[in-house]
Design a protein around this motif. Structure first.
Motif, short mmCIF file in Angstrom:
data_model
loop_
_atom_site.label_atom_id
_atom_site.label_comp_id
_atom_site.label_asym_id
_atom_site.label_seq_id
_atom_site.Cartn_x
_atom_site.Cartn_y
_atom_site.Cartn_z
N SER A 54 0.85 -1.19 0.00
CA SER A 54 0.00 0.00 0.00
C SER A 54 0.89 1.24 0.00
CB SER A 54 -0.91 0.00 1.23
OG SER A 54 -0.16 0.17 2.42
N ARG A 83 -5.29 4.04 -4.81
CA ARG A 83 -6.55 4.66 -5.19
C ARG A 83 -6.53 5.00 -6.68
NH1 ARG A 83 -10.18 8.13 -2.35
NH2 ARG A 83 -8.80 8.04 -0.53
N HIS A 102 -8.23 3.41 0.83
CA HIS A 102 -8.10 2.87 2.18
C HIS A 102 -9.39 2.97 2.98
CE1 HIS A 102 -3.96 2.59 1.18
NE2 HIS A 102 -3.47 2.65 2.40
N ASP A 103 -10.26 3.91 2.61
CA ASP A 103 -11.50 4.10 3.37
C ASP A 103 -12.70 3.41 2.72
OD1 ASP A 103 -11.68 5.71 1.17
OD2 ASP A 103 -12.20 7.55 2.26
N LEU A 108 -11.68 -2.72 -0.73
CA LEU A 108 -10.53 -3.39 -0.15
C LEU A 108 -10.75 -4.90 -0.09
CD1 LEU A 108 -9.59 -1.00 2.80
CD2 LEU A 108 -8.19 -1.47 0.78
N VAL A 123 2.22 -1.66 5.13
CA VAL A 123 1.21 -0.69 5.59
C VAL A 123 1.81 0.71 5.62
CG1 VAL A 123 -0.37 -0.07 7.45
CG2 VAL A 123 0.15 -2.49 7.01
N CYS A 125 0.57 5.06 4.50
CA CYS A 125 -0.21 6.05 3.77
C CYS A 125 0.32 7.42 4.15
CB CYS A 125 -1.71 5.91 4.03
SG CYS A 125 -2.27 6.55 5.62
N LEU A 134 -7.53 5.36 8.23
CA LEU A 134 -7.24 4.78 6.91
C LEU A 134 -6.39 3.52 7.04
CD1 LEU A 134 -6.51 8.05 4.88
CD2 LEU A 134 -8.57 6.63 4.79
N GLU A 135 -5.30 3.61 7.80
CA GLU A 135 -4.44 2.44 7.95
C GLU A 135 -5.14 1.35 8.76
OE1 GLU A 135 -0.56 3.42 9.43
OE2 GLU A 135 -0.01 4.54 7.63
N LEU A 138 -7.41 -0.53 6.47
CA LEU A 138 -6.59 -1.37 5.60
C LEU A 138 -6.16 -2.65 6.33
CD1 LEU A 138 -4.77 -1.58 2.95
CD2 LEU A 138 -2.98 -0.52 4.34
#
Length: 305
Positions: A54, A83, A102-103, A108, A123, A125, A134-135, A138
């Protein structure tokens, strides 16, 4: 083998070692050697776990992708999650791209569902007020899809221990979530990135030194063991590729630094001066003034303390 054999027991009988330059490989032997090497490479590739990266369009994530592909000799088993799939594909030609934000829990789940079970996840962002959410989303989605191991990009341990400042709190929350999920993981805690100090918009000295031969910086007299992004990416790639650290299956933490602590006003200024027609000077300044000049919130000052 011929050299060792001759030395160990047959010199007395008149046999002499054969120097390597006198050996000639038969075409069939060469053919078989190449086939065996190809088979071993195939087996090695097959035993490497699938990896999803990611943040693959960011500076660290993109470096992780390049390091994985370089280590493996191909993009086989490497996936990027982004994205903007078009941007990710343009940056990483030949790498399989998974399109999801991520959201977006549904996207996902669909993306991770297309990856073989037992995959590993990098991981990361961008820093933002939503970083923890967000993380966290994920990590939850990856765990539900059968992720076997995660490598989380965090920040310097000293910064985390202060427990203040936007992204630093987010890092701690995500680290806690990984432990709560029971997902085996490693946390990378790199010291200050070298490119942030040289080329960065906030801390970088390159901008001011384009216009003058001197600038001021709060770290001018503070030796720092800075680290290159590529070194951090290589550490992540080793872990994601299946390295066994021998430190258990729970959470692992790795403090990453450069080999030496250097001062911006000392060693760095000297190195830059060697590339310029005139020497440069980097002098110390007050951290409060440095932050205020850039219109940043007080939380930013904590990261300079």
């Amino acid at each position: 083998a011929s050299l060792a054999w001759g030395k160990q027991g047959h010199r007395e009988a008149g046999f002499q070692p054969v120097a390597p330059r006198q050996l000639h490989e038969h075409p069939f032997e060469k053919h078989m050697r190449l086939r065996i090497a190809a088979c071993l490479a195939t087996v090695a590739a097959a035993t490497r776990p699938p990896v999803v990266v990611s943040g693959a369009t960011g500076r660290v994530g993109s470096a992780v992708v390049r390091s994985l592909v370089s280590r493996r000799g191909s993009a086989e088993g490497v996936y990027v999650l982004a994205r903007d799939a078009e941007k990710a594909q343009a940056m990483h030609e030949g790498v399989q791209c998974l399109c999801a934000a991520h959201d977006d829990a549904e996207a996902l789940a669909e993306a991770f569902g297309s990856v073989p079970s037992g995959f590993r996840l990098f991981v990361a962002c961008s820093n933002s007020p939503q970083q923890a959410a967000l993380e966290g989303g994920l990590c939850r989605a990856a765990h539900s899809a059968g992720c076997a191991y995660a490598v989380k990009l965090s920040t310097a341990r000293q910064v985390l221990e202060m427990k203040q400042g936007g992204p630093y709190v987010a890092h701690l929350e995500v680290e806690a979530l990984l432990a709560e999920l029971g997902l085996p993981h490693a946390v990378l805690r790199p010291n200050l990135f070298m490119d942030e100090v040289t080329m960065g918009g906030f801390l970088g000295v390159a901008g001011p030194l384009r216009e003058a031969d001197e600038c001021s910086h709060p770290f001018a007299l503070s030796p720092i063991s800075m680290i290159d992004v590529r070194d951090v990416a290589d550490c992540a790639a080793v872990l994601l590729d299946g390295a066994q650290t021998g430190r258990g299956t729970g959470g692992e933490w790795f403090d990453l630094t450069g080999p030496d602590a250097i001062a911006l006003g000392g060693e760095l200024a000297d190195c830059i001066s060697e590339l310029r027609p005139r020497p440069v000077s980097i002098t110390a300044c007050d951290a409060d003034a440095f932050v205020a000049q850039r219109g940043l919130p007080p939380a930013a000052l904590a990261s300079l303390s």
